[in-house]
Design a protein around this motif. Sequence first.
Motif, PDB file in Angstrom:
ATOM      1  N   ALA A 175     -44.399  62.119 -28.223  1.00  0.00           N
ATOM      2  CA  ALA A 175     -44.142  63.565 -28.165  1.00  0.00           C
ATOM      3  C   ALA A 175     -45.022  64.248 -27.118  1.00  0.00           C
ATOM      4  O   ALA A 175     -44.982  65.470 -26.959  1.00  0.00           O
ATOM      5  N   GLY A 176     -45.854  63.464 -26.429  1.00  0.00           N
ATOM      6  CA  GLY A 176     -46.691  64.044 -25.376  1.00  0.00           C
ATOM      7  C   GLY A 176     -48.000  64.622 -25.867  1.00  0.00           C
ATOM      8  O   GLY A 176     -48.677  65.352 -25.153  1.00  0.00           O
ATOM      9  N   ALA A 177     -48.358  64.316 -27.122  1.00  0.00           N
ATOM     10  CA  ALA A 177     -49.634  64.808 -27.658  1.00  0.00           C
ATOM     11  C   ALA A 177     -50.647  63.661 -27.643  1.00  0.00           C
ATOM     12  O   ALA A 177     -50.273  62.491 -27.553  1.00  0.00           O
ATOM     13  N   ALA A 178     -51.931  64.002 -27.729  1.00  0.00           N
ATOM     14  CA  ALA A 178     -52.977  62.981 -27.794  1.00  0.00           C
ATOM     15  C   ALA A 178     -53.193  62.592 -29.252  1.00  0.00           C
ATOM     16  O   ALA A 178     -53.275  63.460 -30.121  1.00  0.00           O
ATOM     17  N   ALA A 179     -53.279  61.281 -29.515  1.00  0.00           N
ATOM     18  CA  ALA A 179     -53.526  60.799 -30.882  1.00  0.00           C
ATOM     19  C   ALA A 179     -55.015  60.513 -31.051  1.00  0.00           C
ATOM     20  O   ALA A 179     -55.578  59.691 -30.333  1.00  0.00           O
ATOM     21  N   LEU A 180     -55.633  61.225 -31.981  1.00  0.00           N
ATOM     22  CA  LEU A 180     -57.076  61.091 -32.205  1.00  0.00           C
ATOM     23  C   LEU A 180     -57.319  60.530 -33.602  1.00  0.00           C
ATOM     24  O   LEU A 180     -56.825  61.071 -34.592  1.00  0.00           O
ATOM     25  N   ILE A 181     -58.083  59.450 -33.669  1.00  0.00           N
ATOM     26  CA  ILE A 181     -58.372  58.814 -34.954  1.00  0.00           C
ATOM     27  C   ILE A 181     -59.682  59.358 -35.513  1.00  0.00           C
ATOM     28  O   ILE A 181     -60.717  59.292 -34.843  1.00  0.00           O
ATOM     29  N   ALA A 182     -59.627  59.880 -36.732  1.00  0.00           N
ATOM     30  CA  ALA A 182     -60.860  60.302 -37.409  1.00  0.00           C
ATOM     31  C   ALA A 182     -61.210  59.197 -38.384  1.00  0.00           C
ATOM     32  O   ALA A 182     -60.562  59.038 -39.416  1.00  0.00           O
ATOM     33  N   GLY A 183     -62.204  58.403 -38.034  1.00  0.00           N
ATOM     34  CA  GLY A 183     -62.509  57.261 -38.880  1.00  0.00           C
ATOM     35  C   GLY A 183     -63.064  56.156 -38.021  1.00  0.00           C
ATOM     36  O   GLY A 183     -63.879  56.391 -37.129  1.00  0.00           O
ATOM     37  N   ASP A 184     -62.563  54.969 -38.249  1.00  0.00           N
ATOM     38  CA  ASP A 184     -63.136  53.775 -37.651  1.00  0.00           C
ATOM     39  C   ASP A 184     -62.771  53.627 -36.171  1.00  0.00           C
ATOM     40  O   ASP A 184     -61.593  53.649 -35.821  1.00  0.00           O
ATOM     41  N   SER A 185     -63.779  53.444 -35.312  1.00  0.00           N
ATOM     42  CA  SER A 185     -63.501  53.293 -33.880  1.00  0.00           C
ATOM     43  C   SER A 185     -62.705  52.018 -33.589  1.00  0.00           C
ATOM     44  O   SER A 185     -61.933  51.955 -32.641  1.00  0.00           O
ATOM     45  N   ARG A 186     -62.876  50.998 -34.434  1.00  0.00           N
ATOM     46  CA  ARG A 186     -62.089  49.763 -34.219  1.00  0.00           C
ATOM     47  C   ARG A 186     -60.613  50.026 -34.449  1.00  0.00           C
ATOM     48  O   ARG A 186     -59.754  49.485 -33.763  1.00  0.00           O
ATOM     49  N   VAL A 187     -60.332  50.878 -35.444  1.00  0.00           N
ATOM     50  CA  VAL A 187     -58.939  51.241 -35.717  1.00  0.00           C
ATOM     51  C   VAL A 187     -58.364  51.969 -34.497  1.00  0.00           C
ATOM     52  O   VAL A 187     -57.246  51.706 -34.065  1.00  0.00           O
ATOM     53  N   ALA A 188     -59.149  52.863 -33.917  1.00  0.00           N
ATOM     54  CA  ALA A 188     -58.695  53.614 -32.737  1.00  0.00           C
ATOM     55  C   ALA A 188     -58.354  52.653 -31.607  1.00  0.00           C
ATOM     56  O   ALA A 188     -57.331  52.806 -30.931  1.00  0.00           O
ATOM     57  N   GLY A 189     -59.218  51.652 -31.404  1.00  0.00           N
ATOM     58  CA  GLY A 189     -58.986  50.679 -30.338  1.00  0.00           C
ATOM     59  C   GLY A 189     -57.738  49.852 -30.575  1.00  0.00           C
ATOM     60  O   GLY A 189     -56.882  49.719 -29.698  1.00  0.00           O
ATOM     61  N   ARG A 190     -57.609  49.349 -31.784  1.00  0.00           N
ATOM     62  CA  ARG A 190     -56.464  48.474 -32.089  1.00  0.00           C
ATOM     63  C   ARG A 190     -55.147  49.239 -32.085  1.00  0.00           C
ATOM     64  O   ARG A 190     -54.109  48.690 -31.745  1.00  0.00           O
ATOM     65  N   ALA A 191     -55.196  50.483 -32.495  1.00  0.00           N
ATOM     66  CA  ALA A 191     -53.959  51.273 -32.555  1.00  0.00           C
ATOM     67  C   ALA A 191     -53.634  51.903 -31.199  1.00  0.00           C
ATOM     68  O   ALA A 191     -52.645  52.606 -31.055  1.00  0.00           O
ATOM     69  N   LYS A 192     -54.501  51.667 -30.193  1.00  0.00           N
ATOM     70  CA  LYS A 192     -54.332  52.227 -28.846  1.00  0.00           C
ATOM     71  C   LYS A 192     -54.257  53.760 -28.869  1.00  0.00           C
ATOM     72  O   LYS A 192     -53.438  54.378 -28.194  1.00  0.00           O
ATOM     73  N   ALA A 193     -55.109  54.340 -29.694  1.00  0.00           N
ATOM     74  CA  ALA A 193     -55.163  55.803 -29.772  1.00  0.00           C
ATOM     75  C   ALA A 193     -55.797  56.371 -28.499  1.00  0.00           C
ATOM     76  O   ALA A 193     -56.413  55.642 -27.719  1.00  0.00           O
ATOM     77  N   ASP A 194     -55.639  57.679 -28.304  1.00  0.00           N
ATOM     78  CA  ASP A 194     -56.205  58.330 -27.120  1.00  0.00           C
ATOM     79  C   ASP A 194     -57.658  58.711 -27.320  1.00  0.00           C
ATOM     80  O   ASP A 194     -58.385  58.942 -26.359  1.00  0.00           O
ATOM     81  N   GLY A 195     -58.053  58.829 -28.589  1.00  0.00           N
ATOM     82  CA  GLY A 195     -59.415  59.293 -28.792  1.00  0.00           C
ATOM     83  C   GLY A 195     -59.905  59.129 -30.208  1.00  0.00           C
ATOM     84  O   GLY A 195     -59.203  58.654 -31.102  1.00  0.00           O
ATOM     85  N   LEU A 196     -61.148  59.553 -30.373  1.00  0.00           N
ATOM     86  CA  LEU A 196     -61.871  59.451 -31.640  1.00  0.00           C
ATOM     87  C   LEU A 196     -62.339  60.830 -32.058  1.00  0.00           C
ATOM     88  O   LEU A 196     -62.955  61.550 -31.261  1.00  0.00           O
ATOM     89  N   HIS A 197     -62.075  61.170 -33.299  1.00  0.00           N
ATOM     90  CA  HIS A 197     -62.593  62.426 -33.851  1.00  0.00           C
ATOM     91  C   HIS A 197     -63.745  62.062 -34.779  1.00  0.00           C
ATOM     92  O   HIS A 197     -63.560  61.359 -35.768  1.00  0.00           O
ATOM     93  N   ILE A 198     -64.952  62.518 -34.440  1.00  0.00           N
ATOM     94  CA  ILE A 198     -66.146  62.134 -35.192  1.00  0.00           C
ATOM     95  C   ILE A 198     -66.480  63.207 -36.224  1.00  0.00           C
ATOM     96  O   ILE A 198     -66.614  64.382 -35.890  1.00  0.00           O
ATOM     97  N   THR A 199     -66.594  62.791 -37.475  1.00  0.00           N
ATOM     98  CA  THR A 199     -66.975  63.763 -38.505  1.00  0.00           C
ATOM     99  C   THR A 199     -68.386  63.507 -39.005  1.00  0.00           C
ATOM    100  O   THR A 199     -68.904  64.240 -39.828  1.00  0.00           O
ATOM    101  N   GLY A 200     -69.002  62.448 -38.511  1.00  0.00           N
ATOM    102  CA  GLY A 200     -70.309  62.047 -39.023  1.00  0.00           C
ATOM    103  C   GLY A 200     -71.457  62.829 -38.408  1.00  0.00           C
ATOM    104  O   GLY A 200     -71.280  63.874 -37.801  1.00  0.00           O
TER     105      GLY A 200
END
Length: 217
Positions: free
Chosen positions: A65-90
Amino acid sequence: MTVPEDRCRLVLIVPDIADMDEQAKMVADALRGGDVASVIIPQYGLDDGTFQKHAEKLVPVVQAAGAAALIAGDSRVAGRAKADGLHITGNLAEFTEAVEKFVPKLIVGGGSATDRHNALEIGELRPDYIFFGKLDGDIKPEAHPKNVALGEWWASMIEIPCIVMGGTDPKSALEVALSGAEFVALRTAVFADPATAPSIVAEVNALLDEKAPRFED
């Protein structure tokens, strides 16, 4: 028709739904409603393995859809899922590590800045954005006044963009936009009724087109 980039844009937070296919369909439908800058995918209570599956299902939907996918959680998950970024809540240490490790390969932002001092500490890391509020902090119709105030203060003096968490009422997006914040995050406001998610995204964009302040270049 205005170019969305010159005013506050919408960020969606994926709702907490155990059924992966249902969750992906809701997100896909919402994204058809109009301009969305990015979608934050929280881990909620999922274990890493299950979260991985959710992320792998959602990331392509968001990116298509042309949006950036940001994973809030595990950075390994972000890498494996080929997400665009990481949202840090820590905490700050976690944030520092993520910025050092993943910028500029990934978008890194977030924060749990509850006051100006916290916010400035996060700002010193030069993240891609700072987030005011909690990902599940939409408990009232309006955005939390403290987060709106922080967003207004930040946007008036700091180059790094900020996202302010909105409320459960879609109209809270305008309240955030009027603070000068670059982005407003909505969750329940869009996803409370899956059937209306696309029309709410369209409605919020129309409201922002019409009434949100314009940014100077």
